[in-house]
Each structure stands twice: as structure tokens, then as C-alpha cells.
Design a protein around this motif. Structure first.
Motif, mmCIF file in Angstrom:
data_model
loop_
_atom_site.group_PDB
_atom_site.id
_atom_site.type_symbol
_atom_site.label_atom_id
_atom_site.label_comp_id
_atom_site.label_asym_id
_atom_site.label_seq_id
_atom_site.Cartn_x
_atom_site.Cartn_y
_atom_site.Cartn_z
ATOM 1 N N GLY A 20 28.521 42.115 -6.687
ATOM 2 C CA GLY A 20 27.290 41.059 -6.592
ATOM 3 C C GLY A 20 26.973 40.227 -7.717
ATOM 4 N N LEU A 21 27.595 40.312 -8.743
ATOM 5 C CA LEU A 21 27.428 39.396 -9.970
ATOM 6 C C LEU A 21 28.627 38.188 -9.837
ATOM 7 N N LEU A 22 28.043 37.094 -9.932
ATOM 8 C CA LEU A 22 28.978 35.854 -10.057
ATOM 9 C C LEU A 22 29.113 35.432 -11.453
ATOM 10 N N ALA A 23 30.270 34.927 -11.982
ATOM 11 C CA ALA A 23 30.606 34.537 -13.277
ATOM 12 C C ALA A 23 30.817 33.040 -13.049
ATOM 13 N N ILE A 24 30.323 31.897 -13.867
ATOM 14 C CA ILE A 24 30.274 30.680 -13.878
ATOM 15 C C ILE A 24 30.819 30.265 -15.286
ATOM 16 N N LEU A 25 32.072 29.850 -15.233
ATOM 17 C CA LEU A 25 32.800 29.529 -16.246
ATOM 18 C C LEU A 25 33.262 28.140 -16.256
ATOM 19 N N PRO A 26 33.536 27.616 -17.616
ATOM 20 C CA PRO A 26 33.659 26.254 -17.798
ATOM 21 C C PRO A 26 35.253 25.808 -16.815
ATOM 22 N N ARG A 27 35.077 24.677 -16.481
ATOM 23 C CA ARG A 27 36.324 24.345 -15.642
ATOM 24 C C ARG A 27 37.590 24.131 -16.258
ATOM 25 N N HIS A 28 37.526 23.934 -17.405
ATOM 26 C CA HIS A 28 38.932 24.047 -18.166
ATOM 27 C C HIS A 28 39.528 25.554 -18.396
ATOM 28 N N SER A 29 38.587 26.558 -18.162
ATOM 29 C CA SER A 29 39.325 27.757 -18.253
ATOM 30 C C SER A 29 40.092 28.306 -16.858
ATOM 31 N N LEU A 30 40.227 27.511 -16.197
ATOM 32 C CA LEU A 30 40.713 27.865 -14.909
ATOM 33 C C LEU A 30 42.074 28.672 -14.990
ATOM 34 N N GLY A 31 42.771 27.845 -15.909
ATOM 35 C CA GLY A 31 44.119 28.493 -15.957
ATOM 36 C C GLY A 31 44.094 30.029 -16.601
ATOM 37 N N MET A 32 43.147 30.172 -17.480
ATOM 38 C CA MET A 32 42.936 31.533 -18.163
ATOM 39 C C MET A 32 42.348 32.466 -17.036
ATOM 40 N N VAL A 33 41.436 32.187 -16.344
ATOM 41 C CA VAL A 33 40.974 32.954 -15.474
ATOM 42 C C VAL A 33 41.864 33.285 -14.104
ATOM 43 N N ILE A 34 42.887 32.194 -13.732
ATOM 44 C CA ILE A 34 43.861 32.688 -13.088
ATOM 45 C C ILE A 34 44.776 33.665 -13.480
ATOM 46 N N ALA A 35 45.227 33.382 -14.855
ATOM 47 C CA ALA A 35 46.131 34.519 -15.385
ATOM 48 C C ALA A 35 45.501 35.723 -15.661
ATOM 49 N N ALA A 36 44.432 35.858 -15.934
ATOM 50 C CA ALA A 36 43.519 37.400 -16.217
ATOM 51 C C ALA A 36 43.241 38.077 -14.759
ATOM 52 N N MET A 37 43.377 37.160 -13.609
ATOM 53 C CA MET A 37 42.953 37.967 -12.465
ATOM 54 C C MET A 37 44.214 38.291 -11.930
ATOM 55 N N LEU A 38 45.345 37.596 -12.132
ATOM 56 C CA LEU A 38 46.529 38.012 -11.456
ATOM 57 C C LEU A 38 47.364 39.048 -12.362
ATOM 58 N N ALA A 39 46.825 38.967 -13.683
ATOM 59 C CA ALA A 39 47.524 40.227 -14.543
ATOM 60 C C ALA A 39 46.681 41.510 -14.357
ATOM 61 N N ARG A 40 45.487 41.391 -13.992
ATOM 62 C CA ARG A 40 44.592 42.401 -13.631
ATOM 63 C C ARG A 40 45.513 42.992 -12.306
ATOM 64 N N ARG A 41 45.536 42.297 -11.217
ATOM 65 C CA ARG A 41 45.986 42.797 -9.908
ATOM 66 C C ARG A 41 47.564 43.455 -10.240
ATOM 67 N N SER A 42 48.185 42.881 -11.114
ATOM 68 C CA SER A 42 49.552 43.474 -11.296
ATOM 69 C C SER A 42 49.562 44.607 -12.180
ATOM 70 N N ARG A 43 48.666 44.888 -12.901
ATOM 71 C CA ARG A 43 48.385 46.215 -13.522
ATOM 72 C C ARG A 43 48.066 47.378 -12.426
ATOM 73 N N LEU A 44 47.026 46.696 -11.520
ATOM 74 C CA LEU A 44 46.330 47.844 -10.660
ATOM 75 C C LEU A 44 47.583 48.337 -9.468
ATOM 76 N N GLU A 45 48.607 47.249 -9.222
ATOM 77 C CA GLU A 45 49.622 47.539 -8.339
ATOM 78 C C GLU A 45 50.542 48.497 -8.827
ATOM 79 N N THR A 46 50.896 48.258 -10.187
ATOM 80 C CA THR A 46 52.035 49.022 -10.990
ATOM 81 C C THR A 46 51.502 50.390 -10.993
ATOM 82 N N ALA A 47 50.143 50.476 -11.301
ATOM 83 C CA ALA A 47 49.326 51.911 -11.579
ATOM 84 C C ALA A 47 49.377 52.532 -10.173
ATOM 85 N N GLN A 48 49.553 51.895 -9.085
ATOM 86 C CA GLN A 48 49.307 52.716 -7.601
ATOM 87 C C GLN A 48 50.715 53.147 -7.343
ATOM 88 N N GLN A 49 51.863 52.461 -8.028
ATOM 89 C CA GLN A 49 53.377 53.057 -7.687
ATOM 90 C C GLN A 49 53.718 54.015 -8.509
#
Length: 231
Positions: A200-229
Motif C-alpha cells: 500500500g505504500l507508493l514511493a515517488i522519486l526523482p525522474r533522474h533516479s530511474l536507472g538506479m531504481v531499475i537496477a535496484a529492483m532487478l537486483a532484488r528480483r535476481s537475489r530472490l530467484e537465486t535464493a529460491q533455487q
């Protein structure tokens, strides 16, 4: 169960029928090359010189010209009227991340509907990209290397609690609610970490942070998938 129409192992771009600058589309496609349109977003994509690989919606917004331009095999009708086309499209996409453009700006009711959809339990995580900000639903801990002074707004769409690091005004111990306490115009003191005890919580961040947000979200997903394996 919703029908999955788009299966991708890389991030995808989803375009709606709202305001989109050509630079926004180019940036999104440079990060997520497959373009999907939500109903009238097909018209916007064609106007900006790009052809979507699939169009998903109830087709009450797409023009006849766009429908005749595109192959019928690309048009995927979802006839129900209980959800928005943004919602329909997200539920029909299986991908590690969706970059959504054309859903913020223009009509306020459409923007509010998009924020409502973002907070729903969809399979693919999604980043809403606006002219000046990016918006995400904080489901998993969010870690982004922001510069000191960057504006970080936290807007609850339901009652939620959590913890933060790197914010000038920490949220630890606070009960955030759309009816009582919100977190508009907080500021980063450096790299941030935000986690919640529920959705339920939305985070609103500066537009120029898009690349960093993408990297953070994909890295988090990768770690979770690795842990599941790991047995």
C-alpha cells in the motif's frame, strides 16, 4: 486466473494513451525494448513512430485507424469493464519488470486510477514514469543511491508501517494512512532504504533516479530467484 499474453525474460515497456514525450518513449525502449500498448496507447505509440508488439485492452479507446494499421494478431481483446486497461495489461504480462509510460499527466482521474492499479497485487513489478518523477509500489525493500537533498515522497494508499534509512525524517514507528499521515516531500540524506510491513505504500522519486531504481529492483528480483533455487 488471468490469461498471460506477453511472456518475456527481460523488462518491457507499456505505453498508455496519456501524455508521452518522444524522449520518454526512447528512454524507456532503450531500457526495455519490447513495446506493449494498453488500448489507446497504440495510437500514442504509432504517433511517436513505434509499433507495439501487442495491444491489450477492451478497445474502447484505440482508433479504427490504429486497428487497421496493426496486424489483427497483435490485438488482444479483454472485454470485461471492471478494470482499467492499465490493470488488464499488467495482469497479462509476465516479465521481470514493466516500465509504464503514458499513464501520468493529462487527466487527474486517470492518474489516480493508475496509482490505484500500481498498488494492486500484480505479478510483474512496475515503475510508473512521469515527466518529473517515477513511482513504485514498495513491496520489497527498496534501496537506491540517491544524492543528498533528493525529494522522496511516500504516499500510503492504505494503512501501512515500515522503516527507513537515509531519509531526513525517518518513518520508523509511524503509522502512514491516506486519511491521517502521509509522507510528502521527505528528503534523502544519501542512499536510502525503505521497507514496509505490508502493501500500500507508493514511493515517488526523482525522474533522474530511474536507472538506479531499475537496477535496484532487478537486483532484488535476481537475489530472490537465486535464493529460491538453493536447496
Amino acid at each position: 486466473m488471468e490469461k498471460v499474453i506477453v511472456h518475456e525474460t527481460a523488462p518491457v515497456t507499456l505505453i498508455g494513451g496519456g501524455e508521452v514525450a518522444v524522449s520518454d518513449l526512447r528512454e524507456a525502449l532503450s531500457l526495455a525494448p519490447m513495446l506493449i500498448a494498453a488500448d489507446g496507447g497504440a495510437d500514442r505509440a504509432l504517433y511517436l513512430g513505434s509499433q507495439p508488439r501487442a495491444v491489450i485492452g477492451d478497445f474502447d479507446s484505440i482508433s479504427e485507424q490504429a486497428r487497421s494499421t496493426l496486424s489483427q494478431s497483435l490485438l488482444h481483446l479483454v472485454a470485461e469493464q471492471e478494470t482499467t486497461d492499465f490493470d488488464k495489461a499488467l495482469r497479462a504480462i509476465q516479465a521481470p519488470l514493466v516500465l509504464a509510460i503514458g499513464f501520468l499527466g493529462a487527466r487527474l482521474d486517470h492518474q489516480l486510477a493508475a496509482l490505484h492499479v500500481l498498488a494492486q497485487p500484480h505479478v510483474p513489478p512496475c515503475i510508473l514514469i512521469g515527466a518529473n518523477e517515477v513511482v513504485i509500489h514498495v513491496v520489497e525493500p527498496l534501496e537506491v543511491d540517491l544524492e543528498p537533498g533528493a525529494v522522496v515522497s511516500l504516499f500510503p494508499l492504505s494503512v501501512v508501517t515500515g522503516r527507513s534509512q537515509g531519509l531526513e525524517w525517518p518513518v520508523d514507528g509511524l503509522v502512514l494512512s491516506p486519511m491521517t499521515r502521509i509522507g510528502t516531500s521527505n528528503r534523502a540524506t544519501g542512499p536510502i532504504r525503505i521497507e514496509t510491513d505490508g502493501p500500500g505504500l507508493l514511493a515517488i522519486l526523482p525522474r533522474h533516479s530511474l536507472g538506479m531504481v531499475i537496477a535496484a529492483m532487478l537486483a532484488r528480483r535476481s537475489r530472490l530467484e537465486t535464493a529460491q533455487q538453493i536447496p
